[in-house]
Design a protein around this motif. Structure first.
Motif, PDB file in Angstrom:
ATOM      1  N   PHE A  55       0.848  -1.189   0.000  1.00 39.13           N
ATOM      2  CA  PHE A  55       0.000   0.000   0.000  1.00 39.13           C
ATOM      3  C   PHE A  55       0.887   1.243   0.000  1.00 39.13           C
ATOM      4  N   THR A  56       0.431   2.274  -0.688  1.00 39.01           N
ATOM      5  CA  THR A  56       1.143   3.544  -0.682  1.00 39.01           C
ATOM      6  C   THR A  56       0.239   4.624  -0.104  1.00 39.01           C
ATOM      7  N   GLU A  57       0.858   5.591   0.525  1.00 36.69           N
ATOM      8  CA  GLU A  57       0.103   6.705   1.093  1.00 36.69           C
ATOM      9  C   GLU A  57      -0.327   7.630  -0.032  1.00 36.69           C
ATOM     10  N   THR A  58      -1.616   7.972  -0.038  1.00 36.18           N
ATOM     11  CA  THR A  58      -2.172   8.792  -1.114  1.00 36.18           C
ATOM     12  C   THR A  58      -2.647  10.152  -0.645  1.00 36.18           C
ATOM     13  N   GLY A  59      -2.674  10.378   0.648  1.00 34.47           N
ATOM     14  CA  GLY A  59      -3.113  11.674   1.140  1.00 34.47           C
ATOM     15  C   GLY A  59      -3.378  11.667   2.629  1.00 34.47           C
ATOM     16  N   ARG A  60      -3.716  12.836   3.117  1.00 31.35           N
ATOM     17  CA  ARG A  60      -4.028  13.026   4.538  1.00 31.35           C
ATOM     18  C   ARG A  60      -5.386  13.704   4.615  1.00 31.35           C
ATOM     19  N   GLN A  61      -6.235  13.220   5.523  1.00 33.03           N
ATOM     20  CA  GLN A  61      -7.551  13.809   5.739  1.00 33.03           C
ATOM     21  C   GLN A  61      -7.596  14.384   7.145  1.00 33.03           C
ATOM     22  N   LYS A  62      -7.636  15.697   7.236  1.00 37.33           N
ATOM     23  CA  LYS A  62      -7.677  16.373   8.536  1.00 37.33           C
ATOM     24  C   LYS A  62      -8.960  16.015   9.281  1.00 37.33           C
ATOM     25  N   GLY A  63      -8.828  15.691  10.563  1.00 36.05           N
ATOM     26  CA  GLY A  63      -9.969  15.455  11.431  1.00 36.05           C
ATOM     27  C   GLY A  63     -10.857  14.290  11.038  1.00 36.05           C
ATOM     28  N   TYR A  64     -10.359  13.361  10.264  1.00 36.74           N
ATOM     29  CA  TYR A  64     -11.156  12.239   9.764  1.00 36.74           C
ATOM     30  C   TYR A  64     -11.783  11.432  10.894  1.00 36.74           C
ATOM     31  N   TYR A  65     -11.041  11.229  11.951  1.00 31.87           N
ATOM     32  CA  TYR A  65     -11.529  10.423  13.070  1.00 31.87           C
ATOM     33  C   TYR A  65     -12.223  11.317  14.082  1.00 31.87           C
ATOM     34  N   GLN A  66     -13.538  11.460  13.890  1.00 36.82           N
ATOM     35  CA  GLN A  66     -14.422  12.191  14.792  1.00 36.82           C
ATOM     36  C   GLN A  66     -13.928  13.605  15.076  1.00 36.82           C
ATOM     37  N   GLY A  67     -13.261  14.193  14.095  1.00 42.27           N
ATOM     38  CA  GLY A  67     -12.762  15.553  14.232  1.00 42.27           C
ATOM     39  C   GLY A  67     -11.549  15.681  15.126  1.00 42.27           C
ATOM     40  N   ALA A  68     -11.130  14.552  15.722  1.00 42.48           N
ATOM     41  CA  ALA A  68     -10.066  14.585  16.719  1.00 42.48           C
ATOM     42  C   ALA A  68      -8.707  14.188  16.172  1.00 42.48           C
ATOM     43  N   GLU A  69      -8.702  13.469  15.067  1.00 42.44           N
ATOM     44  CA  GLU A  69      -7.436  12.915  14.594  1.00 42.44           C
ATOM     45  C   GLU A  69      -7.429  12.811  13.076  1.00 42.44           C
ATOM     46  N   ASP A  70      -6.269  13.063  12.501  1.00 49.92           N
ATOM     47  CA  ASP A  70      -6.111  12.959  11.050  1.00 49.92           C
ATOM     48  C   ASP A  70      -5.961  11.506  10.624  1.00 49.92           C
ATOM     49  N   ILE A  90      -4.416   8.971   7.426  1.00 45.16           N
ATOM     50  CA  ILE A  90      -3.604   8.803   6.233  1.00 45.16           C
ATOM     51  C   ILE A  90      -4.380   7.861   5.329  1.00 45.16           C
ATOM     52  N   ARG A  91      -4.613   8.301   4.114  1.00 46.21           N
ATOM     53  CA  ARG A  91      -5.282   7.459   3.125  1.00 46.21           C
ATOM     54  C   ARG A  91      -4.205   6.649   2.405  1.00 46.21           C
ATOM     55  N   MET A  92      -4.512   5.376   2.183  1.00 45.84           N
ATOM     56  CA  MET A  92      -3.574   4.482   1.513  1.00 45.84           C
ATOM     57  C   MET A  92      -4.321   3.687   0.458  1.00 45.84           C
ATOM     58  N   ALA A  93      -3.580   3.204  -0.537  1.00 50.40           N
ATOM     59  CA  ALA A  93      -4.195   2.413  -1.599  1.00 50.40           C
ATOM     60  C   ALA A  93      -3.188   1.397  -2.128  1.00 50.40           C
ATOM     61  N   LYS A  94      -3.743   0.322  -2.659  1.00 45.43           N
ATOM     62  CA  LYS A  94      -2.926  -0.713  -3.301  1.00 45.43           C
ATOM     63  C   LYS A  94      -3.605  -1.105  -4.603  1.00 45.43           C
ATOM     64  N   SER A  95      -2.847  -1.030  -5.677  1.00 44.34           N
ATOM     65  CA  SER A  95      -3.348  -1.454  -6.976  1.00 44.34           C
ATOM     66  C   SER A  95      -3.101  -2.955  -7.137  1.00 44.34           C
ATOM     67  N   LEU A  96      -4.137  -3.652  -7.587  1.00 41.94           N
ATOM     68  CA  LEU A  96      -4.043  -5.085  -7.842  1.00 41.94           C
ATOM     69  C   LEU A  96      -4.136  -5.381  -9.334  1.00 41.94           C
ATOM     70  N   ARG A  97      -4.150  -4.380 -10.145  1.00 40.56           N
ATOM     71  CA  ARG A  97      -4.414  -4.525 -11.587  1.00 40.56           C
ATOM     72  C   ARG A  97      -3.392  -5.378 -12.313  1.00 40.56           C
ATOM     73  N   PHE A  98      -2.145  -5.353 -11.879  1.00 45.16           N
ATOM     74  CA  PHE A  98      -1.114  -6.055 -12.625  1.00 45.16           C
ATOM     75  C   PHE A  98      -0.627  -7.295 -11.904  1.00 45.16           C
ATOM     76  N   ARG A  99      -1.406  -7.748 -10.952  1.00 40.26           N
ATOM     77  CA  ARG A  99      -1.044  -8.945 -10.205  1.00 40.26           C
ATOM     78  C   ARG A  99      -1.264 -10.181 -11.066  1.00 40.26           C
TER      79      ARG A  99
END
Length: 155
Positions: free
Chosen positions: A128-143, A145-154
């Motif tokens: 998985f790679t980090e794709t971004g940060r979402q401020k306050g995602y967890y109940q406004g209290a904590e940021d 990190i968005r992550m994703a993994k591509s399976l297209r070429f597996r």
């Protein structure tokens, strides 16, 4: 992977233990949102898999993933502290990746707490790679990190 670790679909009787593990490991310090009722709702949802890892009758961990047409969203993955670093999380993740691959889904997305460096490292090791940060995602209290993994070429 640990010996005799079995990954299966969860049953409604697992909901209480899954919810408690979520509360204690994933949601600590936050308002508890993954209650047994919410887990049971996920069990009934045809677009969601709830899986558990067991060693005999002992619940070692679980994961919940929702599937779309092109992407899957890993909602939760947790392993009891005593069973971490023994391949349980990797086994849960491999099972889920197998289902996404079989369904022709090419991408898995997830969020993890920004300060959870262990989770970020775990997912990084598993492609998985980090794709971004979402401020306050967890109940406004904590940021998050968005992550994703591509399976297209597996293969």
């Amino acid at each position: 992977m640990i010996a005799n670790c079995e990954i299966t679909l969860a049953s409604p009787t697992d909901a209480i233990n899954i919810a408690a593990l979520s509360r204690d490991t994933v949601e600590h310090g936050l308002h508890w949102s993954w209650t047994a009722h919410r887990v049971r709702r996920s069990l009934r949802d045809a677009t969601t898999n709830v899986i558990v890892a067991r060693h005999g009758s002992t619940l070692l961990g679980f994961a919940i993933m929702k599937y779309g047409e092109e992407e899957a969203h890993l909602l939760l993955l947790a392993v009891h502290a005593a069973w971490r670093r023994q391949g349980v999380g990797a086994a849960l993740l491999a099972w889920l990746e197998g289902t996404t691959h079989a369904a022709g889904i090419g991408l898995i997305r997830l969020e993890t707490r920004a300060r959870n460096t262990s989770a970020r490292a775990f997912y990084g090791v598993h492609g998985f790679t980090e794709t971004g940060r979402q401020k306050g995602y967890y109940q406004g209290a904590e940021d998050a990190i968005r992550m994703a993994k591509s399976l297209r070429f597996r293969a």
